[in-house]
Write a protein that holds these residues in place. Structure first.
Motif, mmCIF file in Angstrom:
data_model
loop_
_atom_site.group_PDB
_atom_site.id
_atom_site.type_symbol
_atom_site.label_atom_id
_atom_site.label_comp_id
_atom_site.label_asym_id
_atom_site.label_seq_id
_atom_site.Cartn_x
_atom_site.Cartn_y
_atom_site.Cartn_z
ATOM 1 N N HIS A 57 -6.704 20.496 7.373
ATOM 2 C CA HIS A 57 -5.397 20.247 6.782
ATOM 3 C C HIS A 57 -5.358 18.817 6.265
ATOM 4 N N TRP A 58 -4.721 18.597 5.132
ATOM 5 C CA TRP A 58 -4.520 17.242 4.632
ATOM 6 C C TRP A 58 -3.351 17.215 3.660
ATOM 7 N N ASN A 59 -2.921 15.999 3.350
ATOM 8 C CA ASN A 59 -1.820 15.788 2.411
ATOM 9 C C ASN A 59 -2.306 14.952 1.237
ATOM 10 N N VAL A 60 -1.847 15.293 0.061
ATOM 11 C CA VAL A 60 -2.090 14.486 -1.135
ATOM 12 C C VAL A 60 -0.801 13.715 -1.430
ATOM 13 N N ASP A 61 -0.878 12.395 -1.428
ATOM 14 C CA ASP A 61 0.273 11.530 -1.665
ATOM 15 C C ASP A 61 0.015 10.713 -2.926
ATOM 16 N N LEU A 62 0.773 10.987 -3.963
ATOM 17 C CA LEU A 62 0.614 10.291 -5.241
ATOM 18 C C LEU A 62 1.757 9.320 -5.528
ATOM 19 N N GLU A 63 2.742 9.261 -4.623
ATOM 20 C CA GLU A 63 3.922 8.425 -4.847
ATOM 21 C C GLU A 63 3.695 7.007 -4.331
ATOM 22 N N ARG A 64 4.108 6.032 -5.120
ATOM 23 C CA ARG A 64 4.015 4.637 -4.700
ATOM 24 C C ARG A 64 5.201 4.290 -3.805
ATOM 25 N N PRO A 65 4.966 3.451 -2.794
ATOM 26 C CA PRO A 65 6.100 3.011 -1.969
ATOM 27 C C PRO A 65 7.091 2.195 -2.808
ATOM 28 N N ILE A 66 8.296 2.103 -2.315
ATOM 29 C CA ILE A 66 9.344 1.278 -2.928
ATOM 30 C C ILE A 66 9.813 0.266 -1.891
ATOM 31 N N ASN A 98 1.124 -1.016 5.507
ATOM 32 C CA ASN A 98 1.068 -2.476 5.583
ATOM 33 C C ASN A 98 1.940 -3.127 4.521
ATOM 34 N N TYR A 99 2.374 -4.357 4.854
ATOM 35 C CA TYR A 99 2.989 -5.247 3.873
ATOM 36 C C TYR A 99 2.039 -6.413 3.620
ATOM 37 N N TYR A 100 2.048 -6.933 2.394
ATOM 38 C CA TYR A 100 1.207 -8.080 2.043
ATOM 39 C C TYR A 100 2.070 -9.137 1.364
ATOM 40 N N CYS A 101 1.870 -10.388 1.746
ATOM 41 C CA CYS A 101 2.710 -11.484 1.262
ATOM 42 C C CYS A 101 1.845 -12.625 0.744
ATOM 43 N N ARG A 102 2.436 -13.373 -0.187
ATOM 44 C CA ARG A 102 1.804 -14.596 -0.690
ATOM 45 C C ARG A 102 2.887 -15.613 -0.990
ATOM 46 N N LEU A 103 2.674 -16.848 -0.544
ATOM 47 C CA LEU A 103 3.601 -17.939 -0.823
ATOM 48 C C LEU A 103 2.997 -18.853 -1.877
ATOM 49 N N ASP A 104 3.712 -19.031 -2.969
ATOM 50 C CA ASP A 104 3.280 -19.904 -4.067
ATOM 51 C C ASP A 104 1.882 -19.506 -4.540
ATOM 52 N N GLN A 105 0.941 -20.444 -4.530
ATOM 53 C CA GLN A 105 -0.413 -20.162 -5.001
ATOM 54 C C GLN A 105 -1.382 -19.876 -3.854
ATOM 55 N N GLN A 110 -1.783 -10.103 5.161
ATOM 56 C CA GLN A 110 -0.934 -9.058 5.722
ATOM 57 C C GLN A 110 0.240 -9.692 6.466
ATOM 58 N N CYS A 111 1.422 -9.084 6.349
ATOM 59 C CA CYS A 111 2.601 -9.626 7.003
ATOM 60 C C CYS A 111 3.473 -8.483 7.509
ATOM 61 N N GLN A 112 4.490 -8.840 8.261
ATOM 62 C CA GLN A 112 5.457 -7.868 8.745
ATOM 63 C C GLN A 112 6.592 -7.731 7.723
ATOM 64 N N TYR A 130 4.211 -7.041 -1.571
ATOM 65 C CA TYR A 130 4.042 -5.633 -1.938
ATOM 66 C C TYR A 130 3.633 -4.852 -0.694
ATOM 67 N N ALA A 131 3.715 -3.527 -0.776
ATOM 68 C CA ALA A 131 3.425 -2.667 0.368
ATOM 69 C C ALA A 131 2.355 -1.645 0.007
ATOM 70 N N GLN A 132 1.717 -1.133 1.044
ATOM 71 C CA GLN A 132 0.697 -0.082 0.887
ATOM 72 C C GLN A 132 1.030 1.065 1.827
ATOM 73 N N ASP A 133 0.918 2.300 1.335
ATOM 74 C CA ASP A 133 1.160 3.433 2.224
ATOM 75 C C ASP A 133 -0.165 3.919 2.825
ATOM 76 N N ARG A 134 -0.082 4.928 3.671
ATOM 77 C CA ARG A 134 -1.272 5.405 4.403
ATOM 78 C C ARG A 134 -2.284 6.089 3.488
ATOM 79 N N ALA A 135 -1.849 6.476 2.301
ATOM 80 C CA ALA A 135 -2.775 7.090 1.341
ATOM 81 C C ALA A 135 -3.441 6.055 0.445
ATOM 82 N N GLY A 136 -3.029 4.781 0.571
ATOM 83 C CA GLY A 136 -3.619 3.729 -0.245
ATOM 84 C C GLY A 136 -2.831 3.370 -1.490
ATOM 85 N N ASN A 137 -1.705 4.039 -1.729
ATOM 86 C CA ASN A 137 -0.870 3.702 -2.889
ATOM 87 C C ASN A 137 -0.188 2.357 -2.662
#
Length: 204
Positions: A57-66, A98-105, A110-112, A130-137
């Motif tokens: 069994h598996w799921n195909v996830d094509l939707e990007r997180p918001i 996951n969430y990913y953050c960057r300050l200035d340059q 990875q961040c919360q 920006y964020a990443q879902d479990r499917a990599g989007n």
């Protein structure tokens, strides 16, 4: 698919209850739409014996997180104030990972969904998230710009009375300027009296 005695004669594959082409080693599935999939396979040997079904069994996830900001610092803050951020993310498919953050340059890390910065240098700052879902989007990147103002306003007397003066009428003028976030309020008062609001440029 193996059979050590009579040998494999046929292989049968189904996906979500519908027969699909496959052979003894693989099945190729193309252009799958978003959703849940059940894949089953069983085999028949030369003697007519039929194997048990094997399923995956598996799921195909094509939707990007918001993602969106739920909390940000004021547009202008003082050097001593902590810059606090809170982000909320939604994902209708596999769920956020996951969430990913960057300050200035700086480097992306990875961040919360809730994080803060302190002791920032004076001037403008920009955070990227920006964020990443479990499917990599990956979600679209969101950003916020704010400024740290560590320079206090400057008061300049442009006209003032003499140190010793016998005139009961005072000729007094001053100007208040701020090169950072701008003036919020100006208060004036004579000694022994309370302070009250006054304009940034004033003559008495």
């Amino acid at each position: 698919v193996l059979d050590s005695l009579a040998g494999v004669d046929k292989v049968f594959c189904q996906m979500n209850g519908v027969s699909v082409d496959c052979d003894k080693t693989h099945a190729q599935l193309f252009n799958l739409s978003m959703g849940h999939y059940n894949f089953s396979i069983y085999a028949q040997d030369m003697a007519g014996n039929i194997s048990d079904k094997s399923m995956i069994h598996w799921n195909v996830d094509l939707e990007r997180p918001i993602i969106r900001f739920m909390q940000t610092p004021e547009m202008f803050i003082s050097e001593s104030v902590e810059s606090i951020f809170q982000v909320q993310g939604d994902d209708v498919g596999s769920g956020l990972k996951n969430y990913y953050c960057r300050l200035d340059q700086g480097a992306i890390s990875q961040c919360q969904n809730s994080f803060s910065f302190d002791h920032l240098s004076e001037g403008e700052h920009k955070v990227f998230i920006y964020a990443q879902d479990r499917a990599g989007n990956l979600s679209d990147e969101i950003q916020y710009v704010w400024s740290v103002d560590a320079t206090p306003p400057e008061v300049v007397f442009t006209r003032a009375p003499q140190d010793h003066d016998n005139d009961q009428d005072t000729d007094l003028a001053f100007s208040v300027r701020d090169v950072g976030s701008g003036l919020y309020s100006v208060k004036c008062g004579l000694k022994g009296e309370g302070l009250s609001s006054c304009p940034s440029d004033m003559s008495l």
